[in-house]
Design an enzyme around this catalytic site. Sequence first.
Site, PDB file in Angstrom:
ATOM      1  N   CYS A   1       0.830  -1.213   0.000  1.00 19.61           N
ATOM      2  CA  CYS A   1       0.000   0.000   0.000  1.00 19.61           C
ATOM      3  C   CYS A   1       0.864   1.264   0.000  1.00 19.61           C
ATOM      4  CB  CYS A   1      -1.002  -0.018   1.138  1.00 19.61           C
ATOM      5  SG  CYS A   1      -2.351   1.152   0.834  1.00 19.61           S
TER       6      CYS A   1
ATOM      7  N   HIS B   1      -3.942  -5.274   0.053  1.00 18.14           N
ATOM      8  CA  HIS B   1      -3.426  -5.677   1.364  1.00 18.14           C
ATOM      9  C   HIS B   1      -3.406  -7.198   1.531  1.00 18.14           C
ATOM     10  CE1 HIS B   1      -3.292  -1.741   3.625  1.00 18.14           C
ATOM     11  NE2 HIS B   1      -3.779  -1.405   2.443  1.00 18.14           N
TER      12      HIS B   1
ATOM     13  N   GLU C   1      -2.190  -8.827   3.861  1.00 20.49           N
ATOM     14  CA  GLU C   1      -2.295  -9.199   5.286  1.00 20.49           C
ATOM     15  C   GLU C   1      -3.711  -9.088   5.828  1.00 20.49           C
ATOM     16  OE1 GLU C   1      -1.448  -6.319   4.181  1.00 20.49           O
ATOM     17  OE2 GLU C   1      -2.497  -4.868   5.430  1.00 20.49           O
TER      18      GLU C   1
END
Lengths: 428, 196
Positions: free
Chosen positions: B81, B172, B174
């Site tokens: 990001c 993202h 994660e």
Amino acid sequence: MLKVNRQISQISLSWNTELLFALAERHEGVCLFTSVADKDQGKNILGINPVLNLKSAEEIDIFIRENKNESDFPAILGYVSYDYKHNLEENGLFSNLSDSDFPDFLFTVFEHYIIAENSDRNNITLITLSFPLEHDKLSTENLFNLIPPDTKEGLTEVLDSSLSKKDFMTGVDKIRNYILQGDLYQANLTRKISGKTQLSPVDTAYRLKNSNPIEFGVFAKIDGKYIISTSPERFFKIRKGYLTASPIKGTIQRSDDPDRDKKNLESLMNSKKDIAELAMIVDLLRNDMNKICSNVKVEGFPLLMELKNVYHLYSDISGKLKKKGFKDIIKALFPGGSITGCPKIRACQIIEELEKEGRGPYTGNFGYIGFNGDMDFNIMIRTLLYDNGNISVGTGGGITLLSDPEEEYYETVVKAMNIMRSLGMEGE
Amino acid sequence: MRLLLFDNYDSFTYNLRSLLLKSDPDISVIVKRNRDISVFEECFDALIISPGPMTWTETGILKDLFDKRIVQDKIPVLGICLGFQFIAGYFGQTIERIENPVHGNTNAMLHKGDPLFRLIPSPFKAARYNSLGLKPVSANKGCLEYIAFETVTKNIMALKHRTLPVAGFLFHPESFMTGCGQTLVKNFMDIYVKGK
């Protein structure tokens, strides 16, 4: 070294929540109560006659280490205010705004604890601690002869708001601009409504409790002032080394008309804005938990909470604790992500800029730390501060790019009015 | 194997650390915040740049770290990001507001079969938290190659450097909403760090 001894007795006593509040009122107590009707296993915990104030997380960890035992009660009862955050982060990130009326960190060990289970209205457990130090003792001999005074009627009026409608709406716009320029994804903007009530503290607490059955209630007397919370939100609990956080995001009013109620429910379950807000906070809480837990898992997303007045969306996230001290836990998790926004640090900075004053206990966390290491903390939303008839209620909401300033302002009005009306406020 | 996780005061950094540790139990991950000059003394096999607030030029000492260490030592880098935006910005691209900003939701994305996306279907779904990014048509890509795109707006969602071991995802991996995050991070570790 401060090792306390405990004595446990079962007492046959027909009790109700008024009695617990009245005992807290009389003996400088803290009562954590659960009033959700269909949760029979709910436990009410009352600590009376404060003996020891633990001034930091380090002191709490030392006390727990020295007094470890197998059962979850007795427990240290207390709270961390939202404004305590600057003690938990790098210097300079946050200003040290504070609410002067209530301490930012207050955890107390009491002489007596009363455990009252909602499933048994005729018995209580009394735990009495003896301390190796001089203190004023409270005899239990006539403790329960107390007759709660009759409830008195009284009116409540709203006098002021910490942010005007214009300032609040400007705040919403500013947050939307911050989101567009990449500073954050979401922020919680709140304001404080202050007023006056003729109701006594116990009557205020009792009316709030009855208007809104919830799981994480608090009635606490602190130096002649009171924190009264009817929070539906659990921040986190710890049981046997496992931590579960349960953030709430997304609220819709319920209706007496079943069709209308069902429509409201469907619109909440399909609300892209609310589900995205919850998703963000789930990722944020996973992050905070990953600092101190292994095996962090999202157990349910989104889950539905049905309360008397509103529906909420929430989620459960669990993990196995690697660092069990309160010092590590508070540093990793506080303040709760559902009332800051995301990313948390930048959100807190923007909140300081726009709210202009400290939040005090509002959006902080009240709960207990058991001598066996178990913990349970709420998020102090739907919480009223009471000082000699002067009252203050915080109200707010999550602001995202999809927020409309007028609607967000209106939502804060609805949330506050649910509380104020239950206290006999007339009109709008 | 030692990874430096460069934290831009973000709230997803420790999700990234958990994902990295799961990809290989033998690695260690040290987390340093973006103003912490002790990173210049650290020895590490790869740099992971966290997401974070604000813009790519507001990432503390990251530019300095690239100038002094990363580029000349050819240290493998994965940026997420804001980390993606930093890589794009550092190598000459313009980061700006994009249409369709998304925060806390998934988008369908297409990839071009780059080895980083080994075992990942196209399109795939991944979580987004961004208002800024790279416009779909960038006249001069320079030393960067674009390897994944959002299906509707064609916004660029993944990039890599043509000669350095540097890659970035704007989405993202994660997030709990991104199913293929574990595979993506493992691919990065295998290809960029372990040279498999």
